[in-house]
Design a protein around this motif. Structure first.
Motif, PDB file in Angstrom:
ATOM      1  N   SER A   1     -12.974 -19.557  65.942  1.00 11.03           N
ATOM      2  CA  SER A   1     -13.168 -19.439  64.487  1.00 11.03           C
ATOM      3  C   SER A   1     -14.726 -19.578  64.133  1.00 11.03           C
ATOM      4  O   SER A   1     -15.539 -19.708  64.995  1.00 11.03           O
ATOM      5  N   THR A   2     -15.533 -19.107  62.766  1.00 13.67           N
ATOM      6  CA  THR A   2     -16.696 -18.694  62.287  1.00 13.67           C
ATOM      7  C   THR A   2     -16.904 -19.994  61.837  1.00 13.67           C
ATOM      8  O   THR A   2     -16.070 -21.312  61.705  1.00 13.67           O
TER       9      THR A   2
ATOM     10  N   ALA B   1     -15.446 -29.323  59.971  1.00 11.80           N
ATOM     11  CA  ALA B   1     -14.022 -30.061  60.554  1.00 11.80           C
ATOM     12  C   ALA B   1     -13.683 -30.784  59.352  1.00 11.80           C
ATOM     13  O   ALA B   1     -15.082 -31.810  59.492  1.00 11.80           O
TER      14      ALA B   1
ATOM     15  N   GLU C   1      -2.347 -29.527  65.733  1.00  6.87           N
ATOM     16  CA  GLU C   1      -1.850 -30.133  66.239  1.00  6.87           C
ATOM     17  C   GLU C   1      -0.658 -30.828  65.187  1.00  6.87           C
ATOM     18  O   GLU C   1       0.399 -31.620  66.036  1.00  6.87           O
TER      19      GLU C   1
ATOM     20  N   HIS D   1     -10.572 -24.871  60.152  1.00  9.08           N
ATOM     21  CA  HIS D   1     -10.528 -25.895  60.672  1.00  9.08           C
ATOM     22  C   HIS D   1      -8.881 -26.466  60.604  1.00  9.08           C
ATOM     23  O   HIS D   1      -9.072 -27.794  60.567  1.00  9.08           O
ATOM     24  N   LEU D   2      -7.973 -26.115  60.153  1.00  8.22           N
ATOM     25  CA  LEU D   2      -6.343 -26.931  59.555  1.00  8.22           C
ATOM     26  C   LEU D   2      -6.022 -27.336  61.092  1.00  8.22           C
ATOM     27  O   LEU D   2      -6.235 -26.163  62.089  1.00  8.22           O
TER      28      LEU D   2
ATOM     29  N   MET E   1     -11.209 -31.691  68.547  1.00  5.21           N
ATOM     30  CA  MET E   1     -10.146 -31.692  67.795  1.00  5.21           C
ATOM     31  C   MET E   1      -9.612 -29.783  68.003  1.00  5.21           C
ATOM     32  O   MET E   1     -10.687 -29.207  67.526  1.00  5.21           O
ATOM     33  N   THR E   2      -8.306 -29.504  68.615  1.00  6.32           N
ATOM     34  CA  THR E   2      -8.878 -27.958  68.444  1.00  6.32           C
ATOM     35  C   THR E   2      -8.119 -27.125  66.984  1.00  6.32           C
ATOM     36  O   THR E   2      -7.759 -28.054  65.994  1.00  6.32           O
ATOM     37  N   THR E   3      -7.563 -25.865  66.742  1.00  7.11           N
ATOM     38  CA  THR E   3      -7.954 -26.125  65.490  1.00  7.11           C
ATOM     39  C   THR E   3      -6.647 -24.378  65.983  1.00  7.11           C
ATOM     40  O   THR E   3      -7.168 -24.054  66.584  1.00  7.11           O
ATOM     41  N   LEU E   4      -6.841 -24.041  64.299  1.00  7.05           N
ATOM     42  CA  LEU E   4      -6.100 -22.781  64.424  1.00  7.05           C
ATOM     43  C   LEU E   4      -6.464 -22.094  65.383  1.00  7.05           C
ATOM     44  O   LEU E   4      -6.245 -21.272  65.584  1.00  7.05           O
ATOM     45  N   ALA E   5      -7.796 -21.294  64.811  1.00  5.87           N
ATOM     46  CA  ALA E   5      -8.838 -20.663  65.243  1.00  5.87           C
ATOM     47  C   ALA E   5      -9.952 -21.261  65.739  1.00  5.87           C
ATOM     48  O   ALA E   5     -10.868 -21.957  65.495  1.00  5.87           O
TER      49      ALA E   5
END
Lengths: 119, 119
Positions: A8-9, A14, B63, B59-60, A1-5
């Motif tokens: 990300s650090t 997740a 989608e 990690h939000l 699943m891709t994430t907003l960042a």
């Protein structure tokens, strides 16, 4: 699943499950929205406690402190959401909770794992 | 308990329990109202499935298909209702579900006997 960042650090893991399908979220939200009013919460609690599962409109308590048109509005809203049923018997309408619909919402709140089936 | 029709026909029994107190109904309705949106339902389900119980904002999942400001609005709404907590850790905020609050709503939906305690 891709994430907003996308870069990300590595601060945490997740969530372990994917997002629930949008249509299921819409279904659950409709149930919660219909319950999102104090009068409707009281009505559902009152109807659910009825012996025999059904309450005649003549027995809806005036302690609700609302007018008859307002009461009708709230009952219609709950019927529309599938949370209660309305059956006309002669002069009076009779109302009953639909346990299966409340169970759908309850299962979501209890497990929140995405396994509870929706309507 | 008096009823809307003071001289009702003897068509059925009244509910076996009194109406729940108004303040408890307000409390429950606030929880349900906050959950009455598909995006917020998905967020709660996602956060509740997190290993360790906490999810970093990084990690939000995108989608969700909403903008960052809209996401922030929904997260704030859930925090405001006490359904999730927000903790700032360095650059990122971390979110976690408050199981006790969801349990209050779940208990109402499960028993609807007026016994579940509210916040």
């Amino acid at each position: 699943m891709t994430t907003l960042a996308t870069a990300s650090t590595d601060c945490c893991a997740a969530a372990s499950t994917p997002l629930m399908p949008a249509d299921r979220a819409v279904c659950l939200a409709e149930i919660f929205k219909a319950l999102g009013d104090p009068t409707r919460v009281r009505l559902v609690g009152y109807l659910a406690s009825a012996q025999g599962g059904t309450v005649c409109a003549c027995h809806l308590p005036d302690e609700l402190g609302i007018s008859q048109p307002t009461l009708s509005h709230h009952l219609k809203r709950l019927v529309s959401a599938g949370i209660i049923t309305r059956e006309q018997r002669g002069r009076w309408a009779h109302y009953a909770v639909v346990p299966e619909v409340l169970d759908v919402a309850r299962a979501f709140l209890g497990t929140t794992t995405g396994d509870a089936r929706c309507c």
